[in-house]
Write a protein that holds these residues in place. Structure first.
Motif, PDB file in Angstrom:
ATOM      1  N   GLY A 462       0.820  -1.207   0.000  1.00 55.74           N
ATOM      2  CA  GLY A 462       0.000   0.000   0.000  1.00 55.74           C
ATOM      3  C   GLY A 462       0.854   1.257   0.000  1.00 55.74           C
ATOM      4  N   PHE A 463       1.974   1.221   0.737  1.00 59.14           N
ATOM      5  CA  PHE A 463       2.855   2.391   0.783  1.00 59.14           C
ATOM      6  C   PHE A 463       3.509   2.634  -0.575  1.00 59.14           C
ATOM      7  CE2 PHE A 463       7.134   4.217   1.851  1.00 59.14           C
ATOM      8  CZ  PHE A 463       6.659   5.479   2.193  1.00 59.14           C
ATOM      9  N   VAL A 464       3.918   1.561  -1.256  1.00 64.83           N
ATOM     10  CA  VAL A 464       4.506   1.706  -2.595  1.00 64.83           C
ATOM     11  C   VAL A 464       3.462   2.281  -3.556  1.00 64.83           C
ATOM     12  CG1 VAL A 464       5.412   0.451  -4.589  1.00 64.83           C
ATOM     13  CG2 VAL A 464       6.262  -0.061  -2.290  1.00 64.83           C
ATOM     14  N   ALA A 465       2.217   1.824  -3.431  1.00 70.29           N
ATOM     15  CA  ALA A 465       1.151   2.375  -4.283  1.00 70.29           C
ATOM     16  C   ALA A 465       0.947   3.860  -4.003  1.00 70.29           C
ATOM     17  CB  ALA A 465      -0.149   1.605  -4.053  1.00 70.29           C
ATOM     18  N   GLU A 466       1.058   4.243  -2.728  1.00 70.37           N
ATOM     19  CA  GLU A 466       0.944   5.660  -2.367  1.00 70.37           C
ATOM     20  C   GLU A 466       2.085   6.473  -2.980  1.00 70.37           C
ATOM     21  OE1 GLU A 466      -0.123   9.276  -0.185  1.00 70.37           O
ATOM     22  OE2 GLU A 466      -1.166   7.561  -1.088  1.00 70.37           O
ATOM     23  N   LEU A 467       3.300   5.913  -2.961  1.00 71.77           N
ATOM     24  CA  LEU A 467       4.433   6.608  -3.575  1.00 71.77           C
ATOM     25  C   LEU A 467       4.224   6.763  -5.083  1.00 71.77           C
ATOM     26  CD1 LEU A 467       7.516   4.984  -1.773  1.00 71.77           C
ATOM     27  CD2 LEU A 467       6.478   7.216  -1.328  1.00 71.77           C
ATOM     28  N   GLU A 468       3.692   5.736  -5.715  1.00 68.25           N
ATOM     29  CA  GLU A 468       3.467   5.814  -7.162  1.00 68.25           C
ATOM     30  C   GLU A 468       2.393   6.845  -7.490  1.00 68.25           C
ATOM     31  OE1 GLU A 468       2.645   1.729  -7.939  1.00 68.25           O
ATOM     32  OE2 GLU A 468       4.764   1.186  -8.203  1.00 68.25           O
ATOM     33  N   ARG A 469       1.359   6.911  -6.660  1.00 67.46           N
ATOM     34  CA  ARG A 469       0.327   7.931  -6.870  1.00 67.46           C
ATOM     35  C   ARG A 469       0.914   9.324  -6.720  1.00 67.46           C
ATOM     36  NH1 ARG A 469      -2.331  11.440  -4.142  1.00 67.46           N
ATOM     37  NH2 ARG A 469      -1.474  10.789  -2.142  1.00 67.46           N
ATOM     38  N   ARG A 470       1.706   9.507  -5.680  1.00 71.12           N
ATOM     39  CA  ARG A 470       2.324  10.817  -5.460  1.00 71.12           C
ATOM     40  C   ARG A 470       3.262  11.191  -6.605  1.00 71.12           C
ATOM     41  NH1 ARG A 470       3.151  13.357  -0.426  1.00 71.12           N
ATOM     42  NH2 ARG A 470       1.638  12.772   1.159  1.00 71.12           N
ATOM     43  N   ALA A 471       4.004  10.225  -7.108  1.00 66.53           N
ATOM     44  CA  ALA A 471       4.913  10.508  -8.223  1.00 66.53           C
ATOM     45  C   ALA A 471       4.129  10.935  -9.456  1.00 66.53           C
ATOM     46  CB  ALA A 471       5.769   9.288  -8.522  1.00 66.53           C
ATOM     47  N   ALA A 472       3.014  10.259  -9.718  1.00 64.82           N
ATOM     48  CA  ALA A 472       2.195  10.601 -10.883  1.00 64.82           C
ATOM     49  C   ALA A 472       1.603  12.003 -10.751  1.00 64.82           C
ATOM     50  CB  ALA A 472       1.073   9.581 -11.058  1.00 64.82           C
ATOM     51  N   GLU A 473       1.266  12.399  -9.518  1.00 61.61           N
ATOM     52  CA  GLU A 473       0.659  13.708  -9.278  1.00 61.61           C
ATOM     53  C   GLU A 473       1.693  14.761  -8.900  1.00 61.61           C
ATOM     54  OE1 GLU A 473      -2.325  13.212  -6.291  1.00 61.61           O
ATOM     55  OE2 GLU A 473      -3.601  11.942  -7.554  1.00 61.61           O
ATOM     56  N   GLN A 474       2.992  14.385  -8.922  1.00 64.39           N
ATOM     57  CA  GLN A 474       4.062  15.308  -8.531  1.00 64.39           C
ATOM     58  C   GLN A 474       3.804  15.870  -7.132  1.00 64.39           C
ATOM     59  OE1 GLN A 474       4.676  18.227 -11.619  1.00 64.39           O
ATOM     60  NE2 GLN A 474       4.422  16.690 -13.220  1.00 64.39           N
ATOM     61  N   HIS A 475       3.321  15.010  -6.261  1.00 65.19           N
ATOM     62  CA  HIS A 475       3.004  15.406  -4.888  1.00 65.19           C
ATOM     63  C   HIS A 475       4.149  14.952  -3.984  1.00 65.19           C
ATOM     64  CE1 HIS A 475       0.047  15.165  -1.243  1.00 65.19           C
ATOM     65  NE2 HIS A 475       0.864  16.190  -1.185  1.00 65.19           N
ATOM     66  N   ALA A 476       5.209  15.725  -3.966  1.00 68.35           N
ATOM     67  CA  ALA A 476       6.409  15.348  -3.219  1.00 68.35           C
ATOM     68  C   ALA A 476       6.198  15.545  -1.725  1.00 68.35           C
ATOM     69  CB  ALA A 476       7.598  16.183  -3.674  1.00 68.35           C
ATOM     70  N   PRO A 477       6.806  14.698  -0.899  1.00 66.18           N
ATOM     71  CA  PRO A 477       6.747  14.933   0.548  1.00 66.18           C
ATOM     72  C   PRO A 477       7.613  16.117   0.923  1.00 66.18           C
ATOM     73  CG  PRO A 477       8.229  13.126   0.068  1.00 66.18           C
ATOM     74  CD  PRO A 477       7.596  13.506  -1.243  1.00 66.18           C
ATOM     75  N   GLN A 478       7.364  16.657   2.096  1.00 64.68           N
ATOM     76  CA  GLN A 478       8.170  17.780   2.562  1.00 64.68           C
ATOM     77  C   GLN A 478       9.544  17.292   3.006  1.00 64.68           C
ATOM     78  OE1 GLN A 478       5.611  19.714   5.542  1.00 64.68           O
ATOM     79  NE2 GLN A 478       5.520  21.459   4.160  1.00 64.68           N
ATOM     80  N   VAL A 479      10.550  17.954   2.494  1.00 59.88           N
ATOM     81  CA  VAL A 479      11.929  17.645   2.877  1.00 59.88           C
ATOM     82  C   VAL A 479      12.354  18.653   3.934  1.00 59.88           C
ATOM     83  CG1 VAL A 479      14.306  17.463   2.067  1.00 59.88           C
ATOM     84  CG2 VAL A 479      12.421  16.693   0.607  1.00 59.88           C
ATOM     85  N   GLU A 480      13.023  18.199   4.961  1.00 57.93           N
ATOM     86  CA  GLU A 480      13.423  19.092   6.056  1.00 57.93           C
ATOM     87  C   GLU A 480      14.592  19.958   5.615  1.00 57.93           C
ATOM     88  OE1 GLU A 480      12.782  21.114   9.179  1.00 57.93           O
ATOM     89  OE2 GLU A 480      11.584  19.332   8.817  1.00 57.93           O
ATOM     90  N   GLY A 481      14.291  21.149   5.232  1.00 56.82           N
ATOM     91  CA  GLY A 481      15.312  22.094   4.798  1.00 56.82           C
ATOM     92  C   GLY A 481      14.661  23.397   4.395  1.00 56.82           C
ATOM     93  N   VAL A 482      15.409  24.467   4.471  1.00 58.27           N
ATOM     94  CA  VAL A 482      14.923  25.772   4.035  1.00 58.27           C
ATOM     95  C   VAL A 482      14.754  25.742   2.513  1.00 58.27           C
ATOM     96  CG1 VAL A 482      15.521  28.222   3.831  1.00 58.27           C
ATOM     97  CG2 VAL A 482      15.987  26.980   5.961  1.00 58.27           C
TER      98      VAL A 482
END
Length: 706
Positions: A462-482
């Motif tokens: 399920g997590f891999v499917a979530e990553l693939e969905r996010r990649a398709a929608e260009q919905h990147a997670p927040q990276v800790e950095g300015v």
């Protein structure tokens, strides 16, 4: 869910939008006023109340991520069948469906970038390939195509529009024509052609138009101020004379006119649809009253008759900070200090952004943040899911998912895989290793978020499917950095703290902005930057580019009357002047012959560009008055020596001097075109002019050595 449930929690203006279920409707929505909330609730209310079937709705926006966000919200509101897509995705889907039926054969393939095909066009015309030119020509072809200007019409259209390009218009027209020939021969389509072809198929095949219009009867278009003529053509073709259309936009955020977008479709909506309802969203839920007040004051000087005045809804916060520095490195150091103070106060690094007008400004801040030990990310530099470390981690996670047991806890399983990919308990010191670590850490954090949301159902598959969905929608997670980003790239984003840097005339507004309309767009760009901040806002500028340089810059004209004369009330001073006298020597890049443009990073091939250290058309603010004095001195010296002016110095060399404002012979020698003979002959006069001398004061210095 009942229809009335959808209206719960909306403010009066948002509720009015939600209840306006029949078009034509125009929603003028200011920054931070909840426009996405309003339009998704409008669609959901129309579906749940039976006004329209969800399958007959097409919601159009400009980015894949925004479309994904619309779909998620509509699903949560009980309207999962609504189609929410970008213009290109919707048109391409329709084109692929109808092509075999009405054209025959395989539909054309999509080219993601024009550059490879354009490179071949260069070679076809026996023209040397230049990376900088490639990008410029590609941008011009895109501009022409969205305006439906063909290769044979380009030169005239570019002249009328005042397009400033590094390549002659006639050459661009030839390259454009060669590009189109190659594209057609290979059965390819670019993003503009997709829209054009779909509109043409519907126009030439009535049965296709009838089927599309039977499918889609209810249209919503977000960010309508950014629509270009080609997108408007397709939208009109979809509508087919109907008016069940709701458009949403903000005239204050029109910042993409240079690409062919125009706000006229938004501002003239009631001309096209005289019976349209015009609704306003002005309650700003994003920013503090102090930030909102500054944003409103910036737009007070606007020439636009349709600007929106925001009304703040949040509690008071600190006053915006205005800061002046002697030079750009000092400004970057000051910003890094300010960021460290915010981090110490508990503001997460991912909630801080440094925004600038041109990408070349990024380098100074990257260095300052690295030296201060502050992690940062470059927004727009590379898509998150295309980073090598992320691609490798996803491949490893996909493989682990195939062999994982159903009862395996998700978070430990993900961390085991990521440790194998290079995730360590503590981050590396900095540089690319730190960036790679932050990417892997973002995936680990995302796994924890997913596990919390999915509960017992959370597993690796399920997590891999979530990553693939996010990649398709260009919905990147927040990276800790300015975040470091250009003002254009920052549109649609927001942070707790924003540092707006480099706010000088010549940079904002940029030197290219010569017409009143272009200057107004630069003002709106500043407005967009200000409205990205929720609470903390810092605005700064530097009086010189380099340490020791002449402090001849002036703050942006858009700040006139806004910078407080004394410290204001609030948790931070409203005015700061940074002049600490001599500072320890900094490590600086050598002024030897550059290989890349200091503005856009492109490889510099031509001699004039290498002399300047930048592309000919990339912005580089300099003191115009100094350049004029240098030209006057050169003319007098050339007349005295009875030689052409370029024999003394070329225009490029003079411009390079005006940009770098050398103070010593060593700095003069570092400028390409300034050999020792010329420094001996003219160096004293040039340095005197850089210090402020007038040309007629230099009779004793001119030609002193020869």
């Amino acid at each position: 869910m009942e229809p009335e449930d959808v209206l719960t929690g909306l403010d009066p203006e948002q509720r009015e939008v939600a209840l306006a279920v029949r078009g034509p409707v125009c929603v003028l929505a200011g920054a931070g006023t909840g426009k996405t909330r309003a339009i998704t609730h409008r669609i959901a209310y129309a579906v749940l109340s039976g006004v329209v079937d969800a399958r007959n709705v097409l919601a159009v926006t400009f980015t894949t991520r925004a479309a994904g966000e619309l779909r998620r919200r509509l699903q949560a509101l009980g309207a999962p069948g609504v189609q929410a897509r970008t213009f290109h995705a919707a048109a391409l889907r329709q084109l692929h469906y109808f092509w075999p039926k009405v054209i025959g054969g395989e539909p054309p393939r999509v080219v993601e970038s024009k550059l490879p095909l354009l490179t071949e066009a260069y070679r076809t015309l026996r023209r040397a390939v230049d990376r900088t030119e490639l990008r410029d020509v590609a941008a011009e072809i895109e501009w022409a195509k969205v305006l439906q200007v063909g290769p044979e019409e380009y030169a005239d259209a570019a002249a009328k529009a005042g397009r400033a390009t590094s390549v002659p218009a006639e050459e661009i027209a030839r390259l454009y024509q060669a590009y189109e020939l190659l594209r057609r021969e290979r059965h390819l389509v670019d993003f503009e052609t997709i829209l054009e072809l779909m509109a043409a198929v519907m126009t030439e095949h009535p049965e296709v138009a009838a089927q599309v219009r039977a499918q889609y009867r209810y249209f919503v278009v977000d960010e309508y101020q950014d629509v270009n003529p080609l997108q408007k053509l397709l939208l009109d073709t979809w509508l087919g004379g109907r008016d069940d259309l709701c458009v949403v936009g903000d005239p204050n955020q029109t910042i993409y006119s240079f690409t062919g977008a125009t706000p006229q479709y938004l501002t003239n909506f009631t001309v096209e649809f005289p019976d349209a309802r015009v609704l306003h969203l002005v309650r700003d839920y994003r920013s503090t009253p102090q930030v909102v007040t500054l944003a409103n004051r910036v737009m007070t000087g606007s020439r636009s008759a349709r600007r929106l005045r925001l009304v703040a809804q949040r509690p008071d916060g600190p006053e915006p900070v205005f800061a002046e520095y002697d030079d750009e490195p000092a400004e970057a150091e000051g910003v890094a200090r300010g960021i460290r103070e915010l981090l110490a106060a508990g503001v997460p690094a991912r909630e801080i952004a440094v925004l600038f007008r041109v990408n070349a400004q990024s380098e100074t801040y990257e260095q300052a943040l690295a030296e201060a030990g502050v992690p940062y990310v470059l927004h727009g530099a590379e898509r998150f899911f295309e980073r090598p470390e992320v691609r490798r981690a996803v491949v490893l996670l996909r493989g682990a998912a195939r062999s994982a047991g159903a009862a395996d806890p998700l978070v430990p399983a993900v961390r085991d895989v990521l440790v194998g990919a290079g995730l360590t308990p503590e981050p590396p010191a900095g540089g690319q290793a730190r960036e790679r670590w932050e990417s892997l850490k973002a995936l680990a954090d995302l796994a924890e978020q997913y596990a919390a949301q999915a509960g017992d159902a959370a597993d690796l598959a399920g997590f891999v499917a979530e990553l693939e969905r996010r990649a398709a929608e260009q919905h990147a997670p927040q990276v800790e950095g300015v975040t470091l980003a250009s003002l254009h790239a920052a549109k649609g984003l927001e942070w707790d703290a924003v540092f707006l840097v480099g706010l000088t005339d010549g940079t904002l507004p940029i030197t290219y902005a010569t017409t009143p309309e272009q200057v107004e767009e630069e003002r709106r760009l500043l407005y967009v930057g200000i409205t990205r901040a929720r609470e903390h806002l810092h605005l700064s500028w530097a009086l010189a580019r380099s340490p020791g340089g002449r402090r001849v810059r002036r703050p942006s004209r858009f700040l006139d009357g806004l910078v407080p004369a004394t410290a204001g009330r609030g948790t931070a001073p409203a005015w700061q002047r940074h002049d600490d006298g001599p500072r320890p020597a900094r490590r600086r890049r050598t002024l030897a012959l550059p290989v890349t443009c200091r503005v856009c990073g492109a490889t510099l091939v031509g001699g004039p560009q290498q002399k300047l250290g930048r592309c000919a058309d990339c912005p580089a603010p300099y003191d115009e008055e100094l350049l004029e004095r240098l030209r006057a001195w050169r003319a007098a010296e050339a007349a005295r020596a009875k030689v052409p002016a370029f024999v003394v110095f070329t225009d490029v060399t003079l411009q390079s001097i005006a940009e770098r404002v050398p103070t010593t012979e060593q700095e003069l020698l570092a400028i390409t075109g300034m050999g020792k003979v010329k420094v001996d002959r003219y160096g004293a006069a040039v340095l005197a002019i850089c210090r402020g001398a007038e040309p007629d004061e230099l009779a004793d210095l001119d030609g002193a050595a020869g």
